[in-house]
Design a protein around this motif. Sequence first.
Motif, PDB file in Angstrom:
ATOM      1  N   UNK B  88      14.718 -29.492  12.477  1.00  0.00           N
ATOM      2  CA  UNK B  88      13.946 -28.312  12.082  1.00  0.00           C
ATOM      3  C   UNK B  88      12.472 -28.716  11.998  1.00  0.00           C
ATOM      4  N   UNK B  89      11.622 -28.192  12.871  1.00  0.00           N
ATOM      5  CA  UNK B  89      10.242 -28.697  12.918  1.00  0.00           C
ATOM      6  C   UNK B  89       9.423 -28.387  11.663  1.00  0.00           C
ATOM      7  N   UNK B  90       9.863 -27.397  10.891  1.00  0.00           N
ATOM      8  CA  UNK B  90       9.090 -27.020   9.700  1.00  0.00           C
ATOM      9  C   UNK B  90       9.545 -27.787   8.457  1.00  0.00           C
ATOM     10  N   UNK B  91      10.641 -28.532   8.567  1.00  0.00           N
ATOM     11  CA  UNK B  91      11.196 -29.199   7.390  1.00  0.00           C
ATOM     12  C   UNK B  91      10.855 -30.689   7.416  1.00  0.00           C
ATOM     13  N   UNK B  92      10.617 -31.253   6.239  1.00  0.00           N
ATOM     14  CA  UNK B  92      10.323 -32.681   6.149  1.00  0.00           C
ATOM     15  C   UNK B  92      11.557 -33.487   6.541  1.00  0.00           C
ATOM     16  N   UNK B  93      11.347 -34.771   6.773  1.00  0.00           N
ATOM     17  CA  UNK B  93      12.453 -35.671   7.081  1.00  0.00           C
ATOM     18  C   UNK B  93      13.536 -35.546   6.000  1.00  0.00           C
ATOM     19  N   UNK B  94      13.090 -35.534   4.747  1.00  0.00           N
ATOM     20  CA  UNK B  94      14.049 -35.450   3.638  1.00  0.00           C
ATOM     21  C   UNK B  94      14.885 -34.163   3.734  1.00  0.00           C
ATOM     22  N   UNK B  95      14.199 -33.048   3.968  1.00  0.00           N
ATOM     23  CA  UNK B  95      14.922 -31.775   4.033  1.00  0.00           C
ATOM     24  C   UNK B  95      15.788 -31.662   5.272  1.00  0.00           C
ATOM     25  N   UNK B  96      15.345 -32.269   6.376  1.00  0.00           N
ATOM     26  CA  UNK B  96      16.180 -32.280   7.570  1.00  0.00           C
ATOM     27  C   UNK B  96      17.471 -33.049   7.317  1.00  0.00           C
ATOM     28  N   UNK B 101      23.910 -30.725   3.845  1.00  0.00           N
ATOM     29  CA  UNK B 101      24.340 -30.621   2.443  1.00  0.00           C
ATOM     30  C   UNK B 101      23.856 -29.315   1.830  1.00  0.00           C
ATOM     31  N   UNK B 102      22.624 -28.923   2.203  1.00  0.00           N
ATOM     32  CA  UNK B 102      22.062 -27.674   1.708  1.00  0.00           C
ATOM     33  C   UNK B 102      22.953 -26.506   2.128  1.00  0.00           C
ATOM     34  N   UNK B 109      18.925 -31.710  -6.351  1.00  0.00           N
ATOM     35  CA  UNK B 109      18.741 -33.088  -6.793  1.00  0.00           C
ATOM     36  C   UNK B 109      19.746 -34.015  -6.101  1.00  0.00           C
ATOM     37  N   UNK B 110      20.991 -33.567  -6.101  1.00  0.00           N
ATOM     38  CA  UNK B 110      22.050 -34.400  -5.539  1.00  0.00           C
ATOM     39  C   UNK B 110      21.839 -34.633  -4.044  1.00  0.00           C
ATOM     40  N   UNK B 111      21.498 -33.533  -3.334  1.00  0.00           N
ATOM     41  CA  UNK B 111      21.374 -33.702  -1.881  1.00  0.00           C
ATOM     42  C   UNK B 111      20.154 -34.535  -1.526  1.00  0.00           C
ATOM     43  N   UNK B 112      19.101 -34.437  -2.350  1.00  0.00           N
ATOM     44  CA  UNK B 112      17.918 -35.233  -2.044  1.00  0.00           C
ATOM     45  C   UNK B 112      18.141 -36.714  -2.315  1.00  0.00           C
ATOM     46  N   UNK B 113      18.926 -36.990  -3.347  1.00  0.00           N
ATOM     47  CA  UNK B 113      19.276 -38.396  -3.613  1.00  0.00           C
ATOM     48  C   UNK B 113      20.071 -38.980  -2.457  1.00  0.00           C
ATOM     49  N   UNK B 114      21.053 -38.207  -2.029  1.00  0.00           N
ATOM     50  CA  UNK B 114      21.907 -38.657  -0.938  1.00  0.00           C
ATOM     51  C   UNK B 114      21.079 -38.844   0.342  1.00  0.00           C
TER      52      UNK B 114
END
Lengths: 271, 268
Positions: B88-96, B101-102, B109-114
């Motif tokens: 997804x070009x608009x999403x950061x590496x973390x969000x991609x 999981x999203x 919190x959980x998905x960002x940790x993972x």
Amino acid sequence: MKAVAVPRLSHPGRPRRLPLGSASLAPTVLALVVGAVLWELVGRLGFPFFPPLSAVLARLAEMIGKGMIIDPLVTSLGNLAIGFAISVVFGVAIGLLMGVYHRVHAALDIYVNALLTAPSLVFAPIFFSIWGLDRQSIIAVIVMYTIFVIIINTAAAVETVPASLIEMGRSYNASDWQLFRKVILPAATPLTMAAIRVGAGAAVKGMVNGEMFIAVVGLGAVVTAAGRRFDATSVLAVLIVMIVVAFVLIKAVQLVDARLTSWLPPTSRTG
Amino acid sequence: MIEITGLCKAFAGRRGIGEVQAIQDLSLTVHDHEFLTILGPSGCGKTTLLRALAGLVDWDEGEISIDGKPVRGPGPERSMVFQNFALLPWATVLNNVAFGLELRGVGKKEREEKAAHLIQTVGLSGFEKRLPGELSGGMQQRVGLARALAVEPEVLLMDEPFGALDEQTRRLLQEELLRIWEANRITVIFITHSMEEAVLLGDRVVLMSARPGKIQEIVPVPLARPRSADVDRVSQSEEFVAITSHLWTRLRDMQHELQHRGVEAVAS
């Protein structure tokens, strides 16, 4: 010869005249200056209905002083705001539906295209017969001018969403709603904003035409009255106001656009 | 265990004529914890096969089942890595990385940790806040791999994941993938058109032929694991060279046969 200086033409020590300042403003300012000088020179040649810029600006100041501009402008802007808002909300919604559902697209495409190409003022008598001189008539004209271009370009925006992203979403088990909300909508945002920007220009045109041809109110009324007197200076003075309105509206849309699509690389940004 | 039995898939040709048999009567069993590579010329239906496994396309006949359950669409036990990355070009590496999981409704919190953990696994620590457009192709595919691993699939489907990368990046990512896989050993089905890649990574290489897409041969790769520790030694070993040259002989024969058939078709 030295390398040509690139964009960042700032003027140290000189206050910025325009509050929208950015590096790419310099060519715009230059173009405006050239345009103004040409207008002034041609105007001084003495063609009957082409007064020089200085005379037009003086008349504009005079009209503002007499209260001929501000009140009509407020009336006009109210209509514009309502008409434009209706067009954006419904135009984007219908455009998204057309982009997502092929059946909706197939059903509505012919109407949208027909109404897009039809001269919008054709509908003015119909609106007049329904609402008479009320502002609804003008708002309806504004919507007729604006909504179809937004619909068609929003639908196109959805169609350009890369199939690979949709497939990726599906492979991760996205529901239809998730796919729309988290993939299609953000991916279609840049071109949808471009559609709204085009719509903003069309809305200003619709506003003036509506005011001139149906209910004679707002800036349209001022122009019509001046036109009847063959008072080109006043007509052009009001025209300047209208152009400024359109410009400010488009800039406002651009600012929203820049916030929503800051992820785009600078080179692929539209406008 | 993945079982594919009698799979057939045809595509209508242009203007509805000249149907193309992408996959014809294909049967294959993939074992748990196996790294299976599928090798074949372009047009052999290998990508169609993978997309069918992912539940992204329907097929005409046959059955695909995973642990006895028939595949009817995408499922949470599978995830896919795409040739063109599909980030997804608009999403950061973390969000991609956290995207899968999203979609599953895992809390922020959980998905960002993972996701952060997996970003570390694929060697992208420090790039969490970057956008895909700011990354090289190799880095983008690391994001794609991390995203696929984040949903903890039982089966990882990889569609020529390194096909769009330059040779150096490709080799580095092969080593990286081996290292990650040899630590977790989930089932992987990996499509490629590179013989060396197929042999280096796979436990078995499925060799497919084109028009119609069929399995020609399944070649076991008895090279010892872990291979990630010394990729260079593995890829210069006698066994490795023998298997790749066997694959090449077969591929070349297939190409000759195709050309031959093409000439006949034109002549008749």
